[in-house]
Scaffold this motif. Structure first.
Motif, PDB file in Angstrom:
ATOM      1  N   GLY A   1      32.554  37.893  43.525  1.00 58.83           N
ATOM      2  CA  GLY A   1      34.058  38.749  42.937  1.00 58.83           C
ATOM      3  C   GLY A   1      34.503  37.412  41.906  1.00 58.83           C
ATOM      4  N   LEU A   2      33.587  36.846  41.229  1.00 60.74           N
ATOM      5  CA  LEU A   2      33.929  35.677  40.317  1.00 60.74           C
ATOM      6  C   LEU A   2      34.002  36.012  38.767  1.00 60.74           C
ATOM      7  CD1 LEU A   2      32.282  32.991  42.378  1.00 60.74           C
ATOM      8  CD2 LEU A   2      34.577  33.566  42.435  1.00 60.74           C
ATOM      9  N   THR A   3      33.398  37.345  38.464  1.00 61.67           N
ATOM     10  CA  THR A   3      33.294  37.526  37.259  1.00 61.67           C
ATOM     11  C   THR A   3      34.350  37.136  36.083  1.00 61.67           C
ATOM     12  OG1 THR A   3      31.777  39.294  37.942  1.00 61.67           O
ATOM     13  CG2 THR A   3      32.349  39.264  35.525  1.00 61.67           C
ATOM     14  N   SER A   4      35.610  37.595  36.396  1.00 57.71           N
ATOM     15  CA  SER A   4      36.487  37.466  35.373  1.00 57.71           C
ATOM     16  C   SER A   4      36.946  35.817  35.407  1.00 57.71           C
ATOM     17  CB  SER A   4      37.686  38.399  35.768  1.00 57.71           C
ATOM     18  OG  SER A   4      38.069  38.108  37.077  1.00 57.71           O
ATOM     19  N   ALA A   5      36.972  35.407  36.640  1.00 60.92           N
ATOM     20  CA  ALA A   5      37.436  33.975  36.934  1.00 60.92           C
ATOM     21  C   ALA A   5      36.640  32.946  36.021  1.00 60.92           C
ATOM     22  CB  ALA A   5      37.619  33.468  38.297  1.00 60.92           C
ATOM     23  N   ALA A   6      35.172  33.387  36.152  1.00 65.05           N
ATOM     24  CA  ALA A   6      34.286  32.589  35.548  1.00 65.05           C
ATOM     25  C   ALA A   6      34.397  32.477  34.128  1.00 65.05           C
ATOM     26  CB  ALA A   6      32.824  32.858  36.174  1.00 65.05           C
ATOM     27  N   ALA A   7      34.654  33.786  33.715  1.00 69.55           N
ATOM     28  CA  ALA A   7      34.794  34.107  32.215  1.00 69.55           C
ATOM     29  C   ALA A   7      35.872  32.961  31.645  1.00 69.55           C
ATOM     30  CB  ALA A   7      35.027  35.378  31.989  1.00 69.55           C
ATOM     31  N   SER A   8      36.784  32.735  32.353  1.00 67.55           N
ATOM     32  CA  SER A   8      38.235  32.235  31.939  1.00 67.55           C
ATOM     33  C   SER A   8      38.734  30.961  32.516  1.00 67.55           C
ATOM     34  CB  SER A   8      39.458  33.172  31.726  1.00 67.55           C
ATOM     35  OG  SER A   8      39.669  33.646  33.203  1.00 67.55           O
ATOM     36  N   ASN A   9      38.280  30.723  33.845  1.00 76.19           N
ATOM     37  CA  ASN A   9      38.746  29.505  34.352  1.00 76.19           C
ATOM     38  C   ASN A   9      37.682  28.493  34.268  1.00 76.19           C
ATOM     39  OD1 ASN A   9      40.699  31.386  35.062  1.00 76.19           O
ATOM     40  ND2 ASN A   9      40.138  31.159  37.206  1.00 76.19           N
ATOM     41  N   GLY A  10      38.236  27.136  34.701  1.00 73.03           N
ATOM     42  CA  GLY A  10      37.056  25.894  34.755  1.00 73.03           C
ATOM     43  C   GLY A  10      37.305  24.978  33.420  1.00 73.03           C
TER      44      GLY A  10
ATOM     45  N   SER B   1      25.027  35.913  36.514  1.00 69.25           N
ATOM     46  CA  SER B   1      25.741  37.251  36.689  1.00 69.25           C
ATOM     47  C   SER B   1      25.610  37.926  38.256  1.00 69.25           C
ATOM     48  CB  SER B   1      25.309  38.109  35.759  1.00 69.25           C
ATOM     49  OG  SER B   1      24.052  38.411  35.945  1.00 69.25           O
ATOM     50  N   ASP B   2      24.595  37.636  38.654  1.00 70.25           N
ATOM     51  CA  ASP B   2      24.297  38.041  40.078  1.00 70.25           C
ATOM     52  C   ASP B   2      25.390  37.444  41.279  1.00 70.25           C
ATOM     53  OD1 ASP B   2      21.919  39.755  39.589  1.00 70.25           O
ATOM     54  OD2 ASP B   2      20.924  38.029  39.539  1.00 70.25           O
TER      55      ASP B   2
ATOM     56  N   PRO C   1      33.075  33.888  49.441  1.00 69.68           N
ATOM     57  CA  PRO C   1      34.121  34.063  48.431  1.00 69.68           C
ATOM     58  C   PRO C   1      34.079  35.508  48.044  1.00 69.68           C
ATOM     59  CG  PRO C   1      32.752  32.306  47.761  1.00 69.68           C
ATOM     60  CD  PRO C   1      32.012  32.791  48.917  1.00 69.68           C
ATOM     61  N   GLU C   2      35.321  36.055  48.125  1.00 62.42           N
ATOM     62  CA  GLU C   2      35.534  37.352  47.354  1.00 62.42           C
ATOM     63  C   GLU C   2      36.772  36.890  46.510  1.00 62.42           C
ATOM     64  OE1 GLU C   2      35.765  40.726  45.614  1.00 62.42           O
ATOM     65  OE2 GLU C   2      34.325  40.280  47.508  1.00 62.42           O
ATOM     66  N   GLY C   3      36.440  36.416  45.149  1.00 62.12           N
ATOM     67  CA  GLY C   3      37.377  35.833  44.188  1.00 62.12           C
ATOM     68  C   GLY C   3      37.421  34.302  44.459  1.00 62.12           C
ATOM     69  N   VAL C   4      38.781  33.898  44.087  1.00 62.21           N
ATOM     70  CA  VAL C   4      38.946  32.450  44.216  1.00 62.21           C
ATOM     71  C   VAL C   4      40.144  32.289  45.260  1.00 62.21           C
ATOM     72  CG1 VAL C   4      38.091  31.872  42.292  1.00 62.21           C
ATOM     73  CG2 VAL C   4      40.601  32.505  42.279  1.00 62.21           C
ATOM     74  N   GLY C   5      40.921  33.390  45.742  1.00 66.28           N
ATOM     75  CA  GLY C   5      41.996  33.230  46.352  1.00 66.28           C
ATOM     76  C   GLY C   5      42.003  32.268  47.746  1.00 66.28           C
ATOM     77  N   ALA C   6      41.092  32.240  48.435  1.00 71.79           N
ATOM     78  CA  ALA C   6      40.956  31.627  49.485  1.00 71.79           C
ATOM     79  C   ALA C   6      40.512  30.142  49.103  1.00 71.79           C
ATOM     80  CB  ALA C   6      39.784  31.944  50.480  1.00 71.79           C
ATOM     81  N   PHE C   7      40.467  29.500  48.157  1.00 71.55           N
ATOM     82  CA  PHE C   7      40.098  28.140  47.594  1.00 71.55           C
ATOM     83  C   PHE C   7      41.297  27.694  46.762  1.00 71.55           C
ATOM     84  CE2 PHE C   7      36.541  30.815  48.703  1.00 71.55           C
ATOM     85  CZ  PHE C   7      35.571  29.916  49.362  1.00 71.55           C
TER      86      PHE C   7
END
Length: 428
Positions: A106-115, A99-100, A420-426
């Motif tokens: 900035g990955l909390t929402s992406a980690a919950a739904s992506n991958g 969670s940290d 990273p600040e979210g996944v936008g740069a990747f």
């Protein structure tokens, strides 16, 4: 020992030795992150750490892992019950948890739904016989979905793809494996994980393991090891790392300023290291600086002596490949929680080193989605620099060209374009 162009060993002796392998380092620590359900303490603490055994190669010709394990001291946070765990107390997590890391980047929402359906490959040397069990303990503690051999999420193979004929077990590399598996899990809980174990830590065997990971379908391959550059590196590039459509991440090194391989490969994403701290004064809630403990310990960076500059790198002072591209937490003083049980007292430990940052970034790539089939994903951050946290303070040593070793606004060697600040740069 970090080599320079004037004292670089031959390809047969390509290895490095972490400066703190023989002695632990003590540092005044403030603001270490919390495990699930914990709150920061206001008091600083002294923490000691040392290089893990795989940070010193077993024999000539082998590469070193990039991990550091905290060995003592009291961490700078408290559990909800007011108990402040000691870093050397293996019964309690004492570093950043999933969670940290998700919050910091900035990955909390992406980690919950992506991958889901994506596979992150972890390439390391030797065998960790407890890998599956230790991974299960980590994921269970933090409430992550089960990732086991039985449910098809976790698979362990040798560099030839065998699930039964595995390398010799090794305690030092087992610590590295636990760190890598846990960081991939922390960032991308829904991803499948493929552990590919090379029979030794030579570039030939580790490179063969990279090829096997890609052959088995992984689109994200994390590598937490390195050694001195050599004239053979361009051959290694074409033999092991030229995989369009695959995001290959590599640790930039833990010996401070200076380039190493395979972080210098033009086909990989070279990952530097930061010190990550909570910061209530910022909108983000976190702050980062270049990780540097001493003149011989900190994130790697520098201008390659051999590898050609990829087309997406545009800094002008370095005419060849510049390290790094991006970065993430690596300072053991602001380290991550890891569960390991092979060769040491079974329990929780705090780790640092760019061995942590490479699998973190592999996980971010996985959250971002499958790369284009002809793309080199190392180029993605260069096209989306505004989607990164720019790290503008700190250095990892002394250099004649400032940005090679000193953070600044925009691109710099120690942290690349930032964290990273979210996944936008990747994503492409």
């Amino acid at each position: 020992m970090r080599t320079t162009p004037t004292d670089r060993p031959s390809p047969l002796t390509r290895w490095r030795r972490i400066g703190t392998a023989a002695a632990a380092v003590t540092l005044l620590l403030t603001g270490l992150g919390t495990a699930a359900g914990e709150a920061n303490a206001a008091v600083p603490a002294k923490v000691t750490w040392a290089a893990t055994p795989c940070s010193t190669p077993h024999r000539t010709g082998e590469l070193a892992c990039d991990s550091l394990r905290v060995t003592g001291g009291t961490t700078a946070f408290q559990r909800a019950n007011g108990v402040t765990p000691k870093a050397a107390d293996a019964t309690t997590p004492s570093g950043y948890g999933p969670s940290d890391l998700q919050d910091a980047y900035g990955l909390t929402s992406a980690a919950a739904s992506n991958g889901s359906g994506e596979t992150i490959a972890i390439v390391d040397a030797y065998n960790d016989p407890n890998a599956a069990a230790d991974l299960a303990t980590y994921r269970s503690y933090y409430g992550l979905p089960a990732c086991t051999t039985a449910n098809g999420c976790f698979k362990k193979v040798s560099q030839t793809g065998s699930t039964t004929s595995l390398p010799t077990s090794d305690t030092g590399w087992s610590e590295e494996i636990s760190l890598d598996l846990d960081m991939a899990s922390a960032v991308c809980p829904n991803c499948n994980i493929l552990l590919v174990e090379a029979k030794s830590a030579t570039m030939a065997n580790l490179g063969t393991a990279v090829n096997e990971a890609v052959k088995l379908g992984a689109k994200y391959v994390s590598n937490s090891y390195g050694g001195s550059e050599s004239s053979s590196d361009t051959t290694y590039d074409s033999s092991y790392f030229n995989h369009p459509g695959v995001a290959i991440t590599v640790s930039a090194g833990d010996s401070g300023y200076g380039a190493e391989y395979p972080a210098a490969s033009k086909y990989v994403t070279s990952v530097g290291g930061t010190a990550l701290s909570r910061a209530s004064s910022t909108t983000r809630g976190w702050s980062e600086t270049v990780w540097k403990t001493s003149s011989t310990e900190g994130t790697g960076s520098g201008c390659s002596s051999y590898d050609a500059k990829p087309s997406w790198q545009t800094d002008t002072s370095c005419t060849k490949r510049m390290i790094a591209d991006v970065s993430a937490v690596a300072d053991p003083a602001t380290g991550v929680s890891v569960y390991d049980s092979y060769g040491i007292t079974a329990g929780w430990y705090t780790f640092g080193g760019t061995s942590a940052s490479a699998p973190i970034i592999a996980g971010v790539y996985a959250l971002a989605g499958t790369p284009g089939s002809s793309d080199y994903p190392a180029s993605y951050p260069y096209a989306h620099t505004s989607a990164l946290n720019d790290v503008t303070s700190g250095n990892n040593g002394t250099c004649t060209t400032s940005y090679y070793c000193t953070a600044r606004s925009g691109y710099d060697g120690p942290t690349g374009w930032g964290t990273p600040e979210g996944v936008g740069a990747f994503t492409g």
